[in-house]
Enzyme design. Structure first.
Site, PDB file in Angstrom:
ATOM      1  N   HIS A 202       7.495   1.411 -10.486  1.00 37.09           N
ATOM      2  CA  HIS A 202       6.313   1.074  -9.682  1.00 37.09           C
ATOM      3  C   HIS A 202       5.063   1.438 -10.458  1.00 37.09           C
ATOM      4  O   HIS A 202       4.967   2.510 -11.059  1.00 37.09           O
ATOM      5  CB  HIS A 202       6.325   1.757  -8.307  1.00 37.09           C
ATOM      6  CG  HIS A 202       6.576   3.230  -8.351  1.00 37.09           C
ATOM      7  ND1 HIS A 202       7.827   3.775  -8.556  1.00 37.09           N
ATOM      8  CD2 HIS A 202       5.728   4.288  -8.228  1.00 37.09           C
ATOM      9  CE1 HIS A 202       7.746   5.092  -8.558  1.00 37.09           C
ATOM     10  NE2 HIS A 202       6.470   5.422  -8.372  1.00 37.09           N
TER      11      HIS A 202
ATOM     12  N   ARG B 251       0.834  -1.207   0.000  1.00 40.94           N
ATOM     13  CA  ARG B 251       0.000   0.000   0.000  1.00 40.94           C
ATOM     14  C   ARG B 251       0.871   1.260   0.000  1.00 40.94           C
ATOM     15  O   ARG B 251       1.903   1.310   0.677  1.00 40.94           O
ATOM     16  CB  ARG B 251      -0.931   0.003   1.229  1.00 40.94           C
ATOM     17  CG  ARG B 251      -1.941  -1.118   1.168  1.00 40.94           C
ATOM     18  CD  ARG B 251      -3.098  -0.957   2.129  1.00 40.94           C
ATOM     19  NE  ARG B 251      -3.832  -2.226   2.177  1.00 40.94           N
ATOM     20  CZ  ARG B 251      -4.706  -2.624   1.262  1.00 40.94           C
ATOM     21  NH1 ARG B 251      -4.986  -1.825   0.236  1.00 40.94           N
ATOM     22  NH2 ARG B 251      -5.305  -3.792   1.363  1.00 40.94           N
TER      23      ARG B 251
ATOM     24  N   VAL C 201      10.272   8.195  -6.909  1.00 41.69           N
ATOM     25  CA  VAL C 201      11.047   7.013  -6.509  1.00 41.69           C
ATOM     26  C   VAL C 201      11.472   6.319  -7.801  1.00 41.69           C
ATOM     27  O   VAL C 201      10.614   5.905  -8.602  1.00 41.69           O
ATOM     28  CB  VAL C 201      10.229   6.059  -5.617  1.00 41.69           C
ATOM     29  CG1 VAL C 201      11.065   4.844  -5.239  1.00 41.69           C
ATOM     30  CG2 VAL C 201       9.739   6.783  -4.349  1.00 41.69           C
TER      31      VAL C 201
END
Ligand code: DGP
Length: 112
Positions: free
Chosen positions: A98, A29, A94
């Site tokens: 992802h 999450r 980041v």
């Protein structure tokens, strides 16, 4: 990779709320959720962004999508949005690939 936040979550060195894991992916999450379900699906191995992952490990790239679909189904959503931010100019913060899985509220288009 040293000093990569998501490598550390994958390795269990930093806690993550993991909801799903496969041979090549981990789903956890988002710490700053933008929808009732906001899960990040990452490859276990370090790649900087979605294009690099697709070029270097197409199987892991595909597994991000099947993992996201499995998480959405497990959370009860047939409708969901998948997002790869690629580059700081569009909000990537980041630099470990992802896939954002967002679900559980109405969404507008185009995104902001
Ligand atoms: P992006 O902006 O596309 O690079 O997305 C990075 C996401 O990572 C952002 O939505 C917030 C999330 N995030 C940042 N730090 C952490 C953390 O330590 N744990 C978790 N679970 N998510 C994080």
């Amino acid at each position: 990779m040293e000093d990569c936040l998501f490598c550390k979550i994958v390795a269990g060195e930093i806690p993550g709320d993991v909801v799903h894991a496969t041979e090549r992916t981990v789903a956890f999450r988002d710490v700053n959720p933008q929808a009732p379900t906001h899960v990040l699906v990452v490859p276990r191995a370090h790649h900087a962004n979605a294009a690099e992952l697709a070029a270097e490990d197409p199987q892991a790239s595909a597994e991000l999508l099947t993992t996201a679909a499995a998480v959405a189904a497990a959370e009860g959503y047939a409708d969901y949005r998948l997002v790869f931010n690629t580059g700081a100019g569009v909000g990537q913060t980041v630099f470990h690939t992802h896939l954002h899985l967002l679900a559980g509220r109405p969404m507008t288009w185009p995104p902001g």
